[in-house]
Design a protein around this motif. Structure first.
Motif, short mmCIF file in Angstrom:
data_model
loop_
_atom_site.label_atom_id
_atom_site.label_comp_id
_atom_site.label_asym_id
_atom_site.label_seq_id
_atom_site.Cartn_x
_atom_site.Cartn_y
_atom_site.Cartn_z
N VAL A 23 103.94 51.80 84.98
CA VAL A 23 104.86 52.93 85.04
C VAL A 23 105.44 53.10 83.64
CG1 VAL A 23 106.97 53.84 86.08
CG2 VAL A 23 105.42 52.40 87.45
N LEU A 24 105.11 54.20 82.99
CA LEU A 24 105.57 54.44 81.62
C LEU A 24 106.81 55.31 81.61
CD1 LEU A 24 102.12 55.17 79.98
CD2 LEU A 24 103.44 53.05 79.91
N VAL A 25 107.78 54.92 80.80
CA VAL A 25 109.02 55.67 80.67
C VAL A 25 109.28 55.98 79.20
CG1 VAL A 25 110.02 54.73 82.78
CG2 VAL A 25 110.44 53.59 80.61
N ALA A 26 110.09 57.00 78.96
CA ALA A 26 110.35 57.46 77.60
C ALA A 26 111.49 56.72 76.92
CB ALA A 26 110.63 58.96 77.60
N ASP A 27 112.49 56.30 77.70
CA ASP A 27 113.66 55.70 77.05
C ASP A 27 114.24 54.57 77.89
OD1 ASP A 27 115.58 56.78 78.96
OD2 ASP A 27 115.36 58.70 77.97
N ARG A 28 115.18 53.86 77.28
CA ARG A 28 115.77 52.68 77.94
C ARG A 28 116.56 53.05 79.19
NH1 ARG A 28 113.82 48.30 75.68
NH2 ARG A 28 113.76 48.22 73.42
N GLY A 29 117.15 54.23 79.22
CA GLY A 29 117.86 54.66 80.42
C GLY A 29 116.94 54.77 81.61
N HIS A 30 115.79 55.38 81.41
CA HIS A 30 114.80 55.48 82.48
C HIS A 30 114.27 54.10 82.86
CE1 HIS A 30 114.02 59.75 80.87
NE2 HIS A 30 114.79 59.83 81.93
N GLU A 31 114.05 53.27 81.84
CA GLU A 31 113.56 51.92 82.08
C GLU A 31 114.55 51.14 82.97
OE1 GLU A 31 111.93 48.29 79.31
OE2 GLU A 31 113.81 49.25 78.73
N ARG A 32 115.84 51.18 82.61
CA ARG A 32 116.86 50.47 83.40
C ARG A 32 116.90 50.99 84.84
NH1 ARG A 32 119.70 50.89 78.64
NH2 ARG A 32 120.71 52.80 79.34
N GLU A 33 116.88 52.31 84.97
CA GLU A 33 116.99 52.92 86.29
C GLU A 33 115.80 52.54 87.19
OE1 GLU A 33 119.00 55.29 89.11
OE2 GLU A 33 119.65 54.45 87.21
N LEU A 34 114.59 52.65 86.66
CA LEU A 34 113.42 52.33 87.48
C LEU A 34 113.31 50.85 87.78
CD1 LEU A 34 110.68 54.78 86.21
CD2 LEU A 34 112.11 54.93 88.24
N ARG A 35 113.69 50.02 86.83
CA ARG A 35 113.66 48.58 87.09
C ARG A 35 114.73 48.19 88.11
NH1 ARG A 35 112.25 45.51 81.39
NH2 ARG A 35 110.07 46.18 81.39
N ARG A 36 115.88 48.83 88.03
CA ARG A 36 116.98 48.52 88.95
C ARG A 36 116.59 48.82 90.40
NH1 ARG A 36 121.93 51.47 90.46
NH2 ARG A 36 121.14 53.19 89.20
N HIS A 37 115.82 49.88 90.60
CA HIS A 37 115.45 50.28 91.96
C HIS A 37 114.11 49.72 92.42
CE1 HIS A 37 118.83 52.91 92.56
NE2 HIS A 37 118.62 53.42 91.37
N VAL A 83 104.16 60.44 71.47
CA VAL A 83 103.45 60.24 72.74
C VAL A 83 101.96 60.02 72.49
CG1 VAL A 83 102.78 61.34 74.91
CG2 VAL A 83 105.16 61.46 74.13
N GLU A 84 101.37 60.82 71.63
CA GLU A 84 99.94 60.66 71.34
C GLU A 84 99.65 59.27 70.74
OE1 GLU A 84 98.80 64.00 68.93
OE2 GLU A 84 98.50 65.28 70.69
N ALA A 85 100.49 58.82 69.83
CA ALA A 85 100.29 57.50 69.23
C ALA A 85 100.39 56.41 70.29
CB ALA A 85 101.29 57.26 68.10
N ALA A 86 101.35 56.53 71.18
CA ALA A 86 101.51 55.54 72.24
C ALA A 86 100.33 55.56 73.20
CB ALA A 86 102.81 55.80 73.00
N MET A 87 99.80 56.74 73.48
CA MET A 87 98.70 56.84 74.45
C MET A 87 97.44 56.14 73.96
SD MET A 87 99.82 58.07 77.20
CE MET A 87 101.35 57.26 76.79
N ARG A 88 97.23 56.11 72.67
CA ARG A 88 96.08 55.36 72.15
C ARG A 88 96.21 53.89 72.54
NH1 ARG A 88 96.66 59.37 68.22
NH2 ARG A 88 98.08 58.21 66.89
N GLY A 89 97.40 53.35 72.41
CA GLY A 89 97.64 51.96 72.80
C GLY A 89 97.57 51.76 74.31
#
Length: 100
Positions: A23-37, A83-89
């Protein structure tokens, strides 16, 4: 060159954890929220910052995708480049997982 006209944003559904390996997220806020739930520790571990897969972003310590929404066209270009740079990885990561 991207056509986003058919794209529709949706809110994350908790049932989706079971159907996803990553599950890929853009920022730490989204990361915290999805991990919390997340229902399990395994599901929490699926949540990753998108830019973790960009070695240059990791080296620079810039792991969040800049939100261009209230900026100018250059901000959207920068966001696309991040986003494009991250998608290569991400593609490389998925290949490695499939080979394992």
């Amino acid at each position: 060159g991207y056509d986003g006209s058919a794209h529709r944003a949706r809110q994350w559904q908790h049932a989706w954890y079971a159907d996803r390996d990553l599950v890929l997220v853009a920022d730490r806020g989204h990361e915290r929220e999805l991990r919390r739930h997340a229902p399990t520790e395994q599901d929490r571990d699926k949540v990753r910052l998108m830019r973790e897969f960009d070695d240059d972003a990791v080296a620079a310590g810039t792991l969040e995708v800049d939100d261009p929404y209230y900026g100018d066209a250059a901000g959207f270009d920068r966001c696309r480049d991040e986003v494009e740079a991250a998608m290569r990885g991400v593609v490389e990561h998925v290949r490695e997982q499939l080979d394992a």
